[in-house]
Design an enzyme around this catalytic site. Structure first.
Site, mmCIF file in Angstrom:
data_model
loop_
_atom_site.group_PDB
_atom_site.id
_atom_site.type_symbol
_atom_site.label_atom_id
_atom_site.label_comp_id
_atom_site.label_asym_id
_atom_site.label_seq_id
_atom_site.Cartn_x
_atom_site.Cartn_y
_atom_site.Cartn_z
ATOM 1 N N ASP A 67 -6.334 -7.023 -4.335
ATOM 2 C CA ASP A 67 -5.556 -6.675 -5.529
ATOM 3 C C ASP A 67 -5.718 -7.713 -6.641
ATOM 4 O O ASP A 67 -6.275 -8.797 -6.431
ATOM 5 C CB ASP A 67 -4.063 -6.503 -5.168
ATOM 6 C CG ASP A 67 -3.539 -7.614 -4.270
ATOM 7 O OD1 ASP A 67 -4.160 -8.684 -4.201
ATOM 8 O OD2 ASP A 67 -2.495 -7.412 -3.628
ATOM 9 N N ASN A 136 9.122 -7.053 1.484
ATOM 10 C CA ASN A 136 9.552 -5.651 1.471
ATOM 11 C C ASN A 136 8.591 -4.748 2.246
ATOM 12 O O ASN A 136 8.668 -3.531 2.164
ATOM 13 C CB ASN A 136 9.695 -5.146 0.022
ATOM 14 C CG ASN A 136 8.356 -5.127 -0.723
ATOM 15 O OD1 ASN A 136 7.328 -5.494 -0.172
ATOM 16 N ND2 ASN A 136 8.369 -4.689 -1.971
ATOM 17 N N HIS A 138 5.240 -4.648 1.907
ATOM 18 C CA HIS A 138 4.021 -4.193 1.228
ATOM 19 C C HIS A 138 2.767 -4.855 1.802
ATOM 20 O O HIS A 138 2.822 -5.948 2.354
ATOM 21 C CB HIS A 138 4.124 -4.347 -0.299
ATOM 22 C CG HIS A 138 3.993 -5.728 -0.855
ATOM 23 N ND1 HIS A 138 4.641 -6.125 -1.998
ATOM 24 C CD2 HIS A 138 3.281 -6.818 -0.451
ATOM 25 C CE1 HIS A 138 4.317 -7.366 -2.261
ATOM 26 N NE2 HIS A 138 3.498 -7.808 -1.346
ATOM 27 N N GLU A 143 3.434 -0.920 -2.709
ATOM 28 C CA GLU A 143 4.880 -1.108 -2.613
ATOM 29 C C GLU A 143 5.534 0.032 -1.831
ATOM 30 O O GLU A 143 4.941 1.120 -1.721
ATOM 31 C CB GLU A 143 5.472 -1.150 -4.028
ATOM 32 C CG GLU A 143 4.962 -2.301 -4.888
ATOM 33 C CD GLU A 143 5.542 -3.658 -4.508
ATOM 34 O OE1 GLU A 143 5.816 -3.905 -3.321
ATOM 35 O OE2 GLU A 143 5.699 -4.502 -5.414
HETATM 36 C C1 GLP Z 1 1.554 -10.752 -2.691
HETATM 37 C C2 GLP Z 1 0.178 -10.089 -2.519
HETATM 38 C C3 GLP Z 1 -0.030 -9.640 -1.106
HETATM 39 C C4 GLP Z 1 0.551 -10.702 -0.196
HETATM 40 C C5 GLP Z 1 2.052 -10.682 -0.293
HETATM 41 C C6 GLP Z 1 2.732 -11.830 0.393
HETATM 42 O O1 GLP Z 1 2.214 -10.418 -3.826
HETATM 43 N N1 GLP Z 1 -0.127 -9.014 -3.392
HETATM 44 O O2 GLP Z 1 -1.409 -9.385 -0.871
HETATM 45 O O3 GLP Z 1 0.174 -10.470 1.124
HETATM 46 O O4 GLP Z 1 2.468 -10.536 -1.629
HETATM 47 O O5 GLP Z 1 2.575 -13.002 -0.316
HETATM 48 P P1 GLP Z 1 2.831 -14.446 0.286
HETATM 49 O O6 GLP Z 1 1.726 -14.668 1.261
HETATM 50 O O7 GLP Z 1 2.768 -15.383 -0.878
HETATM 51 O O8 GLP Z 1 4.151 -14.406 0.953
#
Ligand code: GLP
Length: 252
Positions: A67, A136, A138, A143
């Site tokens: 992403d 959440n 995702h 989402e």
């Molecule tokens: C982000 C990314 C995801 C990631 C998730 C968790 O916003 N888009 O690919 O896995 O949220 O992030 P973190 O590893 O900083 O907790």
């Protein structure tokens, strides 16, 4: 689904890097799906170490990131392009032409999403997709929704995601409200998936993803239907799991 329970973030990162490196050694021209966020940072550090000390070779590797924020230029420190260059690509021998990240500055977003899907197909599909998980539930930026979004698409980010990711920005207002993300079908078409999670704030999302009903309100729950998923979680992220219900659980 194989679940590895490890003591802490460092062990999670090392184990994840070992799995990615094994994939690369078995197939030196592997197509890797990559994630951003705090979770895989340690894994990237380990991979860089393996490249420098053990000659782990990225010369034939192709990568596709999950992403990218919509509207953030590549040179913005919070863009996922910047993150990937900083955490991995600047330190290894990958060919710049083999790096793929959605372009969040493209005006014709629909065309960009179609192009991204076509590039993945042209590369022969993703061999190993690394995933983190949002609190959440995702994956990528898919989402919680009323339906599973299939292909790469423009996403309106959840309030919870914006709040969670505001820790990287100077203020809440600076967090982009949209992103381009691979879809659920794109992710599920990967041959292998490696899901990482650490810390107590992921415990509920992990429980819902691994034990809960499969539903678009918990995007990660779809992974229960994939034939080759490896999950590595630390003790804190496993706190809500019914451990005796997981025959495939391994202590590591
Ligand atoms: C982000 C990314 C995801 C990631 C998730 C968790 O916003 N888009 O690919 O896995 O949220 O992030 P973190 O590893 O900083 O907790």
């Amino acid at each position: 689904m194989r679940i590895y329970l490890v003591d802490d973030y460092e062990k999670m990162s090392k184990k994840a890097a070992t799995i990615v490196a094994s994939q690369m050694r078995i197939k030196p021209d592997s197509v890797l799906g990559l994630a951003t966020g705090s979770t895989p940072e340690g894994m990237y550090k380990e991979l860089v170490k393996m490249h420098k000390k053990e000659d782990l070779d990225f010369s034939e590797i192709k990568t596709f990131n999950l992403d990218e924020y919509y509207g953030l230029p590549k040179d913005n420190r919070e863009s996922y392009y910047f993150y990937m260059m900083n955490n991995l690509f600047n330190h290894i021998n990958i060919k710049k032409g083999n790096i793929n990240i959605p372009n969040g500055m493209e005006e014709d977003i629909k065309a960009e999403c179609i192009r991204y899907e076509e590039e993945i197909e042209k590369a022969g599909g993703i061999d190993l997709q690394v995933l983190g998980i949002g609190r959440n539930g995702h994956i990528g930026f898919n989402e919680p929704n009323l339906k599973f979004e299939a292909l790469t698409h423009l996403v309106k980010l959840d309030e919870d995601t914006i709040t969670a990711n505001s820790r990287f920005f100077d203020s809440l207002d600076e967090v982009p409200t949209k992103a381009i993300s691979m879809g659920i079908k794109t992710i599920m078409h990967s041959r292998k998936i490696l899901l990482l999670a650490n810390g107590k704030e992921k415990a509920l999302a992990i429980k819902k993803a691994l034990e809960g009903p499969i539903k678009p309100e918990v995007p990660a729950s779809i992974l229960q239907l994939h034939i080759d998923v490896t999950v590595i979680i630390d003790k804190e992220a496993s706190k809500e799991l019914n451990l005796e219900d997981h025959p495939k659980l391994k202590w590591s």
